[in-house]
Design a protein around this motif. Structure first.
Motif, mmCIF file in Angstrom:
data_model
loop_
_atom_site.group_PDB
_atom_site.id
_atom_site.type_symbol
_atom_site.label_atom_id
_atom_site.label_comp_id
_atom_site.label_asym_id
_atom_site.label_seq_id
_atom_site.Cartn_x
_atom_site.Cartn_y
_atom_site.Cartn_z
ATOM 1 N N SER A 68 72.590 60.982 45.215
ATOM 2 C CA SER A 68 72.755 60.058 46.331
ATOM 3 C C SER A 68 71.906 58.804 46.097
ATOM 4 O O SER A 68 70.840 58.853 45.477
ATOM 5 N N ASP A 109 79.878 58.181 52.439
ATOM 6 C CA ASP A 109 79.830 59.590 52.828
ATOM 7 C C ASP A 109 81.081 59.922 53.638
ATOM 8 O O ASP A 109 81.521 59.129 54.478
ATOM 9 N N TYR A 117 80.828 59.289 57.282
ATOM 10 C CA TYR A 117 80.359 57.994 57.763
ATOM 11 C C TYR A 117 81.400 57.302 58.643
ATOM 12 O O TYR A 117 81.062 56.707 59.685
ATOM 13 N N GLU A 145 74.078 57.109 61.379
ATOM 14 C CA GLU A 145 74.645 55.962 60.661
ATOM 15 C C GLU A 145 73.651 55.425 59.652
ATOM 16 O O GLU A 145 74.003 55.100 58.510
ATOM 17 N N SER A 164 71.224 57.086 58.204
ATOM 18 C CA SER A 164 71.038 58.080 57.151
ATOM 19 C C SER A 164 72.208 58.096 56.169
ATOM 20 O O SER A 164 72.013 58.269 54.964
ATOM 21 N N LEU A 165 73.435 57.910 56.681
ATOM 22 C CA LEU A 165 74.619 58.017 55.826
ATOM 23 C C LEU A 165 74.965 56.721 55.093
ATOM 24 O O LEU A 165 75.728 56.743 54.131
ATOM 25 N N ASN A 166 74.414 55.593 55.534
ATOM 26 C CA ASN A 166 74.692 54.319 54.867
ATOM 27 C C ASN A 166 73.706 54.148 53.718
ATOM 28 O O ASN A 166 72.752 53.365 53.785
ATOM 29 N N THR A 167 73.947 54.891 52.636
ATOM 30 C CA THR A 167 72.994 54.906 51.523
ATOM 31 C C THR A 167 73.004 53.610 50.722
ATOM 32 O O THR A 167 71.996 53.271 50.094
#
Length: 297
Positions: free
Chosen positions: A72, A103, A106, A141, A143-146
């Motif tokens: 990730s 993700d 997401y 949001e 956390s998932l927007n890497t």
């Protein structure tokens, strides 16, 4: 006194040997001998790697410790944060971030955020749990927007160099569209004619804009393997239509010396100069590589 036959004379033997070498110089046999001699020379030499450079390898042990590849971008961000705090003067990441990392959940999170963000109609019942749900969705949001997380990490560090990859080959006409600013700003301006050329290149594979704009610089990661697959040279400069772009390693070296693309001086087919450091090249503006032995690195 007997006259020596001309074919036994030193001048004839020397001339014949020279002629044979000239005729064989372009043959595969001579090139193979040159490659073997180069390999033997590198293996026989001994150098101590600079203690200013650390290589963080993505190897089997790393994957066993951190999980299967690809990792990730959150993990890449954490690594960049740690290196920036060290502090590392320049950070080079050779991973190609050419596609956004989305993700699977997401898209659903953003849709739910849109729903809970809608204005409340007059007279509608407002449940106290709604604010809590909105807060959890916002946290999810983030956390998932890497990609954003990694871009923020690179922006904070301000020292990250990322790779691009050109398609090698002659180009004709003009490019379909200009390169984005985060690539174009690395163009070399001090390039003069010399005894050779720079390899031509066309299509460019580059990081997504969100990451490219957060990087300090980019450089190409192209290589030109020999016929046996070995890499014994690296093109320090490539020609993209009428522009010239530096290699990834050249930009790392330049930035470590507090130099930018405008400070790199190139004489095509002869040398590349970084400040007082002069790097000799072959006719294609390639530098001979050196590989440290296992006990040296």
């Amino acid at each position: 006194m007997a006259k020596t036959a001309f074919w036994k004379a030193d001048w004839f033997l020397g001339g014949a040997l020279t002629l044979v070498m000239l005729l064989a110089s372009g043959s595969s046999l001579i090139q193979e001998v040159e490659r073997k001699a180069y390999d033997m020379g590198v293996q026989a030499s001994s150098r101590t790697p600079s203690d200013r450079i650390a290589v963080i390898a993505i190897d089997d042990q790393s994957i066993a410790n951190l999980g299967r590849w690809p990792w990730s971008r959150e993990l890449h961000a954490r690594m960049a944060d740690l290196l920036a705090k060290a502090p590392a003067k320049v950070i080079g990441n050779t991973v190609f971030f050419s596609e956004a990392q989305i993700d699977p959940g997401y898209a659903y999170i953003t849709r739910l955020i849109d729903i809970v963000s809608q204005p409340v109609e007059e007279g509608a019942t407002v449940y106290p749990e709604a604010e809590k749900i909105a807060a959890v969705l916002a946290e999810a949001e983030t956390s998932l927007n890497t990609d954003r997380r990694l871009a923020e990490s690179y922006t904070r560090a301000g020292t990250v160099v990322l790779p691009v990859l050109f398609g090698l080959g002659e180009t004709h006409g003009r490019p379909d569209k200009p390169l984005p600013d985060f690539v174009a700003k690395n163009r070399l301006s001090q390039v003069v004619e010399g005894g050779g050329f720079a390899l031509p290149a066309g299509d460019v594979q580059m990081p997504i804009e969100q990451l490219g704009t957060s990087a300090l610089a980019v450089g190409h990661l192209n290589s030109t393997p020999d016929i046996d697959g070995g890499v014994r040279s690296e093109p320090l400069v490539l020609r993209y239509f009428d522009q010239y772009y530096p290699s990834f390693s050249l930009m790392l070296a330049a930035r470590s010396l507090n130099l930018g693309p405008g400070d790199v001086r190139v004489r095509l087919g002869e040398e590349v100069q970084l400040g007082s450091l002069v790097i000799p090249t072959d006719s294609a503006t390639r530098m001979s590589t050196f590989f440290y032995g296992a006990s040296e690195g």
